[in-house]
Write an enzyme that holds these catalytic residues in place. Structure first.
Site, PDB file in Angstrom:
ATOM      1  N   HIS A 178      10.911 -13.457  -5.396  1.00  0.00           N
ATOM      2  CA  HIS A 178      11.794 -12.653  -5.983  1.00  0.00           C
ATOM      3  C   HIS A 178      12.430 -13.649  -7.317  1.00  0.00           C
ATOM      4  O   HIS A 178      12.515 -12.820  -8.654  1.00  0.00           O
ATOM      5  CB  HIS A 178      13.119 -12.139  -4.960  1.00  0.00           C
ATOM      6  N   GLU A 179      12.896 -14.657  -7.005  1.00  0.00           N
ATOM      7  CA  GLU A 179      13.463 -15.380  -8.338  1.00  0.00           C
ATOM      8  C   GLU A 179      12.494 -15.847  -9.439  1.00  0.00           C
ATOM      9  O   GLU A 179      12.621 -15.766 -10.552  1.00  0.00           O
ATOM     10  CB  GLU A 179      14.160 -16.718  -7.705  1.00  0.00           C
ATOM     11  N   HIS A 205      12.222 -12.879 -11.725  1.00  0.00           N
ATOM     12  CA  HIS A 205      13.216 -13.042 -12.775  1.00  0.00           C
ATOM     13  C   HIS A 205      12.682 -14.004 -13.939  1.00  0.00           C
ATOM     14  O   HIS A 205      12.821 -13.691 -14.901  1.00  0.00           O
ATOM     15  CB  HIS A 205      14.562 -13.522 -12.273  1.00  0.00           C
ATOM     16  N   HIS A 225      16.400  -6.682 -11.822  1.00  0.00           N
ATOM     17  CA  HIS A 225      16.234  -5.869 -10.513  1.00  0.00           C
ATOM     18  C   HIS A 225      15.918  -4.519 -10.639  1.00  0.00           C
ATOM     19  O   HIS A 225      16.016  -3.855 -11.404  1.00  0.00           O
ATOM     20  CB  HIS A 225      17.931  -6.059  -9.938  1.00  0.00           C
TER      21      HIS A 225
END
Lengths: 77, 367
Positions: free
Chosen positions: B119-120, B123, B129
């Site tokens: 997930h990170e 980014h 998001h």
């Protein structure tokens, strides 16, 4: 009627959450202005999570605010 | 999916990363493997390639820290904030930080490092998001097995970097179903202690009388033991259990907990071995019978005796004229049987023995 500690906790949690993830400005606001702003930010968060958009700290909204999550804001700055 | 303003992204598809320190929760090589696997999630669907460096400044600098850890963006101790990362750019751009006050694991306990890292790194590559609860880029942590990217994630990252020219076959998670999609059909419907649960793909909607907005959640978030796909479900109010059918197996849920001894084979109910899937199930509270719909026929199971009634299977079309010959989901309320097929809902009156109303299936979701 004095605000219960639980209510206060919820408000503190929500304020921190909205400052961190929805760009709500920190610090003192003009009386009245801050509650409008907070409601608007709550609505933004409810819209993002496809919750019922009430602008109020209902159970579902608080429950979501308490979930473990990523520290990047939802509102892409 | 969302991107950062100005669609921030790396100018080259060769991105470097460096692991500055390690969590004591896991062996060093487990952390190395989790980081590499998490980066591979994104390189599998794009031309991005990741090179590990061991000194100097890499594009993605990875570290574990607690509270204030050097970027004036403090963590908060256990739970709450798990990690954060910065969008592509020089300096702190791309850097990814994990909260060392969390417990990092390589399975479903506490927080799975691979999933949080994937997930990170989304980014760090330019993804913001997503509001799709089935996406990896959804802000709230949830454990899931299998390839973690959904179609929503893939569309987002490929709109920044393009597709992977030499991609292997992979099976992305489908986008969360939209409740007001006019073509929406249901996998199963059941009551659960006064609430209505509607299953569709990996998700379920939960309707509660004083909750006007249905709540969509991943099945595995609430019942990790049952499959991602539910064929049929019904509540036996006498025993306060919900029976879930998927393929030739069934599970009994008592609220959020799985009843011991399950899963069992559906044939234990008395169905023939030729039955491999139940399309819909509904308990008729007034008679204590549970109807099990399979293809064009249905069976009647007597909950009291725990046996199948004789004289079944019977034809759906003969006994429920007007609803067609197949059922996806079924519910019973106050003498009315709601039978769902594709995007249509038939309200069948038991007493009048006929269909009294036809609606869109998702009218139950306030659409």
């Amino acid at each position: 009627k004095p605000i219960s500690t639980e209510e206060k906790d919820k408000a503190v949690l929500a304020k921190k959450y909205l400052q961190r993830f929805y760009g709500m400005p920190a610090g003192l606001q003009r009386p009245g202005k801050s509650s409008d702003l907070m409601q608007q930010k709550i609505r933004e968060m409810q819209e993002f999570f496809k919750l019922e958009v009430t602008g109020k700290l209902d159970d579902k909204t608080v429950e979501l605010m308490e979930m473990a999550r990523c520290g990047v804001p939802d509102v892409a700055e | 999916y969302n991107h950062f303003p100005r669609d921030l992204k790396w100018k080259t598809t060769n991105v470097t990363f460096r692991i500055l320190n390690y969590t004591p929760d896991l062996k060093k090589k487990v952390v190395d493997r989790a980081v590499r696997k998490a980066l591979n999630v994104w390189s599998k669907v794009t031309p991005l390639r990741f090179t590990k460096t061991f000194d100097g400044t890499a594009d993605i600098m990875i570290s574990f820290g607690t509270k204030e850890h050097g970027d004036f963006n403090p963590f908060d101790g256990p739970e709450g904030l798990l990690a954060h990362a910065y969008p592509p750019g020089i300096g702190i751009g791309g850097d990814t930080h994990f909260d060392e006050d969390e417990t990092w694991t390589e399975d479903y306990h506490a927080f799975n490092l691979f999933l949080v890292a994937a997930h990170e790194f989304g980014h760090a590559l330019g993804m913001a998001h997503s509001s799709d609860p089935g996406s990896l880029m959804y802000p709230v942590y949830s454990y899931a097995k299998g390839f973690p990217l959904s179609e929503d994630d893939i569309e987002g990252i490929q709109s920044l970097y393009g597709e992977n020219p030499d991609h292997e076959k992979f099976k992305p998670k489908p986008i969360a179903p939209e409740k007001c999609d006019p073509e929406l059909s249901f996998d199963a419907i059941t009551e659960l202690r006064g609430e209505t649960i509607i299953f569709k793909d990996r998700f379920y909607w939960r309707l509660h009388p004083n909750m006007p907005e249905p709540e969509q959640t991943l099945i595995k978030n609430t019942w990790p033991e049952i499959p991602n796909k539910v064929d049929a479900a019904y509540e036996n109010p006498e025993r306060d259990v919900v029976i879930i059918f998927s393929g030739i197996k069934m599970w009994a849920l008592n609220g959020y907990t799985l009843v011991d001894g399950y899963p069992k084979y559906i044939h234990k109910l008395g169905l023939p071995k030729t039955v491999r899937k139940i399309d819909a199930a509904v308990n008729i509270r007034d008679t204590g019978k549970t109807l099990l719909f399979v293809d064009e026929e249905y069976w009647s199971f007597d909950e009291q005796t725990g046996t199948m009634d004789t004289g079944y299977p019977r034809s759906i079309e003969d006994d429920f004229p007007g609803i067609g010959d197949e059922v996806d989901a079924a519910a019973y309320h106050y003498g009315y049987l709601n039978l769902y097929h594709e995007h249509t809902q038939f309200e069948y009156s038991y007493s009048a023995r006929k269909v009294v109303r036809i609606m869109r299936a998702n009218s139950i979701l306030n659409c």
